[in-house]
Design an enzyme around this catalytic site. Structure first.
Site, PDB file in Angstrom:
ATOM      1  CG  ASP A 140      -1.962  -1.079   1.201  1.00  0.00           C
ATOM      2  OD1 ASP A 140      -2.113  -1.709   0.143  1.00  0.00           O
ATOM      3  OD2 ASP A 140      -2.619  -1.310   2.232  1.00  0.00           O
ATOM      4  NE  ARG A 288      -0.894  -9.447   0.929  1.00  0.00           N
ATOM      5  CZ  ARG A 288      -1.874  -9.594   1.837  1.00  0.00           C
ATOM      6  NH1 ARG A 288      -2.742  -8.614   2.032  1.00  0.00           N
ATOM      7  NH2 ARG A 288      -1.985 -10.680   2.535  1.00  0.00           N
TER       8      ARG A 288
HETATM    9  O1  F6P Z   1      -2.368  -3.837   3.750  1.00  0.00           O
HETATM   10  C1  F6P Z   1      -2.087  -4.623   2.657  1.00  0.00           C
HETATM   11  C2  F6P Z   1      -3.351  -5.171   2.047  1.00  0.00           C
HETATM   12  O2  F6P Z   1      -2.976  -5.964   0.948  1.00  0.00           O
HETATM   13  C3  F6P Z   1      -4.374  -4.136   1.653  1.00  0.00           C
HETATM   14  O3  F6P Z   1      -4.097  -3.523   0.416  1.00  0.00           O
HETATM   15  C4  F6P Z   1      -5.625  -4.975   1.639  1.00  0.00           C
HETATM   16  O4  F6P Z   1      -6.763  -4.186   1.839  1.00  0.00           O
HETATM   17  C5  F6P Z   1      -5.421  -5.911   2.781  1.00  0.00           C
HETATM   18  O5  F6P Z   1      -4.031  -6.010   2.969  1.00  0.00           O
HETATM   19  C6  F6P Z   1      -6.008  -7.288   2.590  1.00  0.00           C
HETATM   20  O6  F6P Z   1      -5.847  -8.000   3.774  1.00  0.00           O
HETATM   21  P1  F6P Z   1      -6.007  -9.566   3.915  1.00  0.00           P
HETATM   22  O7  F6P Z   1      -4.795 -10.206   3.313  1.00  0.00           O
HETATM   23  O8  F6P Z   1      -6.084  -9.791   5.375  1.00  0.00           O
HETATM   24  O9  F6P Z   1      -7.241  -9.955   3.163  1.00  0.00           O
END
Ligand code: F6P
Length: 362
Positions: A140, A288
Site C-alpha cells: 500500500d 501480493r
Molecule cells: O495492507 C495490505 C493489504 O494488501 C491491503 O491492500 C488490503 O486491503 C489488505 O491487505 C487485505 O488484507 P487480507 O490479506 O487480510 O485480506
C-alpha cells in the site's frame, strides 16, 4: 568472551514481496558483523512471540531466499486496540506473554517487519520495555516517514501488467473494464499502476468520486471514437455521498448492497447509465504474491542491512526508512503516529490530470 547478542525476527500483518529478501539482508549483515550472535525466527508474526513458537536461524537459513515471495516465517494479524493494547478474542492483553518470551530468550532486540498496524503494535512493545527495530513493508506504500516501502513496486508491476492485458480484450469488445486494485485507505498503488498502464479513469480513497463525472469521461471518450475505457479503482475508493459515512455505516452499506465490492457497483452504474457493457476484474492477493521485483530486492536488502546497523549501534526504537533516496531511520513513535495518504496535490496526480486522466471529481 564477548557477550552473546540475541535477536528475534518477526514478519507481521499482510505479507508482501521482499520480506525474505529483507530477512536475508538482516541475517547476512548481522552474522558478518557480530561474532557472538543468535537469531530466532518467530513463527506467524506476533503469534510466535506470544506462544514462544520459534526456530533458531543459522547463516544457511538466509541463503537462497532473496527471490522467494511471501515469508519463510509465516505471518498473522493480531487484534489491536488503538494506541492501547494487542489482545486475544476475549480482550485479554497479549503483551505480557510477548514480554515473557522476550525475557526468557534473553533477547537484545526484536526486528519487526510490517505495515501500518504492525508499526503501531511494535510501538506498544517498545513502550512495554522491549527493544525494537522495525522495517516498513506493504504493497500500500502508506507508512508515514518513508518515501516507499518494499512490496509496493512489485505490486505496481503486477497491477500494471493486469491492466496491460485487460486493454486488448477491452478494446476488442468495446467494453468498459473496472479493475479493482488493493488499497483500503491509500491510492498509491492504483495511481501508479493506473498511470503506468494508461488507465482512463483513476478512483482513489483520497479523492471522492461522483459517478456522473465517471460516466461523462467514458462518454467523452466514445465521442472521440474510443469504444473502450479502463477504470482503475482502489478497493477503498468512495463516492462523494459515501465519504461522509462512518466506518460502521460503510460496512453496513456494503453488506446491504447487492454488489460485493465497489467495482461491481461502479460497473452496474455505468451499464445502467449508458448501456455499454462493463466488466470487472479483481486481481486481489495476486498483487501480493510471487517474487519481489529487482527494485524491491535491492530496497529490502538495503533496509535489512540498515536494521543490522541499528542493532550493532544499539539504536533501538527506530524504523528504517527511505527519504530522498537515502536510507535513514526515524523514531518509531513518529512512523506509528499516522498514515501516509496520497496528497491530493501530489505531482503525479497533476501529471495524470494534465494528460486527461479523470479522477471522477470534475
Ligand atoms: O495492507 C495490505 C493489504 O494488501 C491491503 O491492500 C488490503 O486491503 C489488505 O491487505 C487485505 O488484507 P487480507 O490479506 O487480510 O485480506
Amino acid at each position: 568472551m564477548k557477550k552473546m547478542t540475541r535477536v528475534a525476527l518477526i514478519t507481521s500483518g499482510g505479507d508482501c514481496q521482499g520480506l525474505n529478501a529483507a530477512m536475508r539482508g538482516i541475517g547476512k549483515a548481522l552474522y558478518n558483523r557480530i561474532a557472538n550472535l543468535e537469531i530466532f525466527g518467530m513463527y506467524d508474526g506476533y503469534r510466535g512471540l506470544i506462544d514462544g513458537d520459534y526456530k533458531f536461524m543459522e547463516p544457511k537459513d538466509f541463503a537462497g531466499i532473496l527471490t522467494e515471495g511471501g515469508t519463510i516465517l509465516g505471518t498473522s494479524r493480531q487484534k489491536y486496540v488503538p494506541g492501547k493494547d494487542i489482545v486475544d478474542d476475549e480482550g485479554n492483553s497479549l503483551i505480557p506473554a510477548m514480554k515473557d518470551t522476550y525475557n526468557r530468550l534473553n533477547l537484545d532486540c526484536l526486528v519487526i517487519m510490517g505495515g501500518n498496524g504492525t508499526q503501531k503494535s511494535a510501538k506498544l512493545l517498545m513502550d512495554a520495555g522491549m527493544n525494537v527495530v522495525t522495517l516498513p513493508k506493504t504493497i500500500d506504500n502508506d507508512i508515514w516517514g518513508t518515501d516507499t516501502t518494499f512490496g509496493f513496486q512489485s505490486a505496481v508491476d503486477i497491477a500494471t501488467n493486469v491492466i496491460d492485458y485487460i486493454h486488448s480484450t477491452a478494446s476488442s469488445h468495446s467494453r468498459v473494464f473496472v479493475v479493482e486494485l488493493m488499497g483500503r485507505d491509500a491510492g498509491w498503488l492504483t495511481l501508479h499502476a493506473g498511470i503506468g498502464s494508461g488507465a482512463d479513469i483513476i478512483l482513489i480513497p483520497e479523492i471522492p468520486y461522483d459517478i456522473s463525472y465517471v460516466i461523462k469521461a467514458i462518454e467523452e471518450r466514445r465521442r472521440h471514437g474510443k469504444g473502450f475505457s479502463i477504470v482503475a479503482v482502489a478497493e477503498g475508493a468512495k463516492s462523494v455521498t459515501d465519504q461522509v459515512l462512518t466506518e460502521e455505516e460503510s460496512r453496513r452499506r456494503r453488506e446491504e448492497s447487492k454488489h460485493s465490492t465497489i467495482s461491481y457497483e461502479i460497473a452496474a452504474q455505468i451499464e445502467a447509465a449508458i448501456g455499454q457493457e462493463a466488466r470487472v476484474t479483481i486481481p486481489g492477493h495476486y498483487q501480493r504474491g510471487g517474487p519481489p521485483c529487482p527494485y524491491d530486492r535491492v530496497l529490502a536488502t538495503q533496509f535489512g542491512a540498515a536494521a543490522a546497523e541499528l542493532i550493532v549501534n544499539k539504536q533501538y526504537g527506530r524504523m528504517v526508512a527511505l527519504q530522498d533516496g537515502a536510507v535513514v531511520s526515524i523514531p518509531l513513535e513518529e512512523a506509528a503516529s499516522r498514515t501516509k495518504f496520497l496528497p491530493t496535490d501530489h505531482q503525479l496526480i497533476k501529471v495524470a490530470r494534465d494528460i486527461g486522466i479523470s479522477f471522477g471529481d470534475c
